[in-house]
Design a protein around this motif. Structure first.
Motif: not given
Length: 723
Positions: A463-472, A503-504, A543-547
């Motif tokens: 699953w790939t999160p569809d949220i702003e700032g996600w790069h992982s 968590a996200l 830190v990549d905080w969303l990841d």
């Protein structure tokens, strides 16, 4: 009458000494008896014993020379720690034409006994060399007579012992197995050396040195070889008796510390050794020959366990009988420790670990009363025999324990911080539950790709999160929840995607704040050192905080925690949100000569963190953890028919994810115990060992079966980077 005879004898000896040309005293012909007496006393007061010797005539068996005279005064006064001598009174009175009585009183200041005021008297007699004080031992101490000796004996304070909760001795004052030589039997040292070298690998040169030392000092016995108790076979013991002068002893010659559980509890109990330079500097009572705790509870409770030596100074007559005690500083035995450890559970836990793990595999087991935090078993594997450290280690053994890649000296239960994997999901989900974002019926609105869908060749769901700032990129899970896609089903299947999603949804700050609330970044208090857990391994700026948030949601990323602390976290589920501090010491107590016990202190349960989860959160988490053991990832432990809640976890670590940390935790509501097993193995080798170990611990009827369970099966419920 007896005294007059003695003085007459002295007069005759004076004449003989004069005729022979030698005489002890060196007083002047012109000095009066009063002058001789006064000068002699002045020399004593100034502690000039060599000078005092010039004014005495010696007629005793214990003093014949100036050096012996000086040594007797010095040794006795030093033993009593005499720091000052003061003259109180002095007189010289005539008794006859050539005889005077010297009387004087001295105040001796002793660090041990305070001020001692003694009255002394001596005869001053006339001879060819002039007046001389007639020496007797009573000039040192009035109560001393000829033939008496002042003795100083150390009374050794025994080290306290360590016991289990069920009464087994875990650290015992005992005796080593010793091979000794009896010199009174006239042994052939060449035969002895050859026999010991051939049958026990002894160094012939070392044996020769010990033998020579015994001969030189007149010892009737000398210990040549020592071993931990239980080392020598009956055949070896019997063979020793076949050589003239050799003997075997295990009850009196070589005091030592004995650890009956050996490897089973070595990391808890620790071992003894020589004090470090720091320990010597901190404690003036220690010497380089002392023995002190070096690891485990032996180190942490050194001040409690260590006794203090006493001393007795006494007068002994010429037959060796006690005449008078001058000073006694009674020894103090160390205090004893009772642990919460159950020795039988501890032995079972270690045996299960040793039976189910092979070379290159390691881990830890904890059994805890989840209502109090009392640890009933704590095993780290591989382990070591702590009895060996009571003796010089050969190079091969030392290198194994210190250089071996499996690190057997490390207590993995308290000192190894592992990635928890899915075992952390009951806690990573709490912030979302408390924020009202997640309940037992919540279904995340996401689309997962199956392992066989276009563009997904990972072998896992993604699953790939569809949220702003996600790069992982994508998040993967080896298994996902069956329909309905709810909390219980996600926990049962250990679905990484589900827990990453919530968590996200929670957000970085609330999630991070909750981790701090439950103690991540710290360590619970414990009687042994515990490594701190951590949520980050780098600076916050990097830190990549969303990841970080998504990965921590399913227990991987940078999150690490010790097995002991993870066990503490799980106690909250059965204690209305209160996490208990772990304890391993039940009480400290003393035992008197009549075997009566007196409690010194008792350990009381204490909270590590309170209010860590609401009743609502617990009501959602507990059914899900029950489902895990019934038909979820914990099914292989075969505990689903019991009132057991549990969770598994897998985290791949090491270069190219070649290693795997496998967890299983169970809360058994039937016995009130928490069981935690963690094993580190090569990838896909940890599931069967961990479940076999857990099953053997919880179900005693399955213990023998669990001893021989083979390892190597895949877990089947984890993702590439975490279960």
């Amino acid at each position: 009458m007896k005294k007059r005879i003695l003085i007459c004898i002295v007069a005759v000896l004076f004449l003989a000494a004069s005729t022979a040309g030698f005489f002890t005293g060196c007083s002047s012909f012109t000095e009066s008896a009063d002058s001789v007496g006064n000068t002699f006393v002045n020399k004593l007061v100034s502690r000039d014993y060599s000078g005092a010797f010039d004014y005495v005539y010696v007629l005793t068996s214990d003093v014949n020379t100036r050096d012996e005279f000086v040594a007797r005064f010095t040794n006795i006064y030093d033993a009593l720690e005499i720091s000052d001598i003061k003259l109180v009174s002095r007189s010289v009175e005539p008794v006859s034409e050539d005889e005077y009585k010297l009387s004087y009183t001295l105040a001796l200041t002793s660090k041990l006994l305070g001020v001692l005021t003694y009255d002394y008297s001596a005869d001053i007699v006339s001879g060819p060399q002039g007046y001389t004080v007639l020496y007797t031992p009573s000039l040192i101490l009035p109560q001393l007579e000829e033939g008496d000796r002042v003795r100083t004996t150390t009374q050794e304070g025994q080290r306290g012992e360590i016991f289990s909760a069920d009464g087994a001795v875990l650290a015992k004052n005992d005796y080593a197995e010793s091979i000794y030589i009896d010199l009174e039997k006239g042994p052939d040292i060449e035969e002895v050396k050859a026999f010991l070298a051939q049958n026990f690998g002894a160094d012939a040169e070392t044996v020769q040195k010990k033998y020579d030392n015994a001969v030189e000092k007149g010892y009737p016995l000398e210990v040549l070889l020592t071993y931990p108790r239980g080392t020598l076979t009956e055949e070896q013991k019997e063979s020793v008796q076949t050589v003239n002068g050799l003997g075997f002893d295990d009850s009196r010659l070589t005091p030592t510390r004995y650890y009956p559980l050996k490897d089973d509890a070595a990391h808890i109990i620790g071992y003894l050794g020589s004090p470090s330079e720091e320990q010597l500097a901190e404690n003036e009572e220690l010497t380089e020959y002392s023995t002190v705790g070096k690891s485990g509870l032996e180190l942490q409770y050194e001040d409690i366990l260590r006794g203090s030596d006493g001393r007795i100074i006494y007068i002994e007559d010429e037959k060796g009988n006690l005449k008078e005690v001058l000073f006694e500083d009674a020894k103090t035995d160390g205090q004893n420790i009772e642990l919460s450890i159950n020795s039988r559970t501890q032995e079972r836990a270690y045996t299960l670990m040793a039976s189910n793990l092979v070379d290159g595999q390691s881990g830890a087991v904890i059994v805890m009363d989840y209502t109090t935090g009392a640890v009933e078993a704590m095993v780290s594997y591989p382990s070591f025999d702590n009895n060996l450290f009571n003796f010089p280690l050969d190079e091969a053994t030392w290198n194994y324990y210190n250089d071996d890649e499996d690190h057997p000296l490390i207590n993995r239960a308290t000192q190894s911080a592992y990635m928890p994997g899915s075992s952390f999901k009951p806690f990573s989900s709490v912030p979302a539950i408390e924020a009202g974002l997640l309940d037992e019926s919540s279904v995340p609105p996401i689309q997962k790709k199956s392992p066989h869908s276009a563009g997904n060749d990972s072998g896992s769901y993604s699953w790939t999160p569809d949220i702003e700032g996600w790069h992982s990129g994508s998040i993967y899970s080896k298994t996902v929840a069956d329909t309905p896609y709810t909390y219980e089903m996600a926990m049962k299947s250990s679905d990484n995607i589900f827990f990453a999603y919530y968590a996200l949804q929670t957000g970085v700050e609330p999630f991070k704040s909750y981790l701090e609330q439950i103690g991540i970044g710290e360590a619970p208090s414990f009687e042994l050192p515990v490594a701190s857990s951590s949520m980050l391994s780098q600076s916050e700026d990097e830190v990549d905080w969303l990841d970080w948030l998504a990965r921590t949601g399913y227990g991987t990323g940078e999150l690490v925690i010790t097995p002991l602390q993870l066990a503490c976290l799980y106690t909250a589920i059965e204690n209305n949100g209160t996490m208990m501090n772990p304890t391993i010491v039940n009480r400290i107590f003393t035992i008197d000569e009549e075997e009566n016990e007196t409690a010194v202190s008792q350990t009381e349960p204490s909270a590590y963190r309170e209010n860590t989860m609401s009743e609502k959160a617990i009501s959602i988490i507990k059914p899900a953890l029950k489902r895990v053991m019934v038909d979820g990832t914990g099914y292989e432990a075969r505990l689903g028919d019991m009132q057991v809640l549990g969770k598994t976890g897998t985290a791949q670590v090491g270069a190219n994810n070649s290693r795997e940390v496998n967890w299983i935790i169970a809360l058994n509501e039937e016995d009130g115990k928490l069981y935690l097993v963690v094993v580190e193995t090569d990838t896909d080798e940890g599931t069967e060992p961990k479940t076999a170990i857990l099953r053997g611990l919880v179900k005693q009827e399955d213990y023998s079966v669990a001893l021989n369970a083979s390892s190597g099966a895949a877990d089947g419920d984890g993702a590439g980077s975490g279960e």
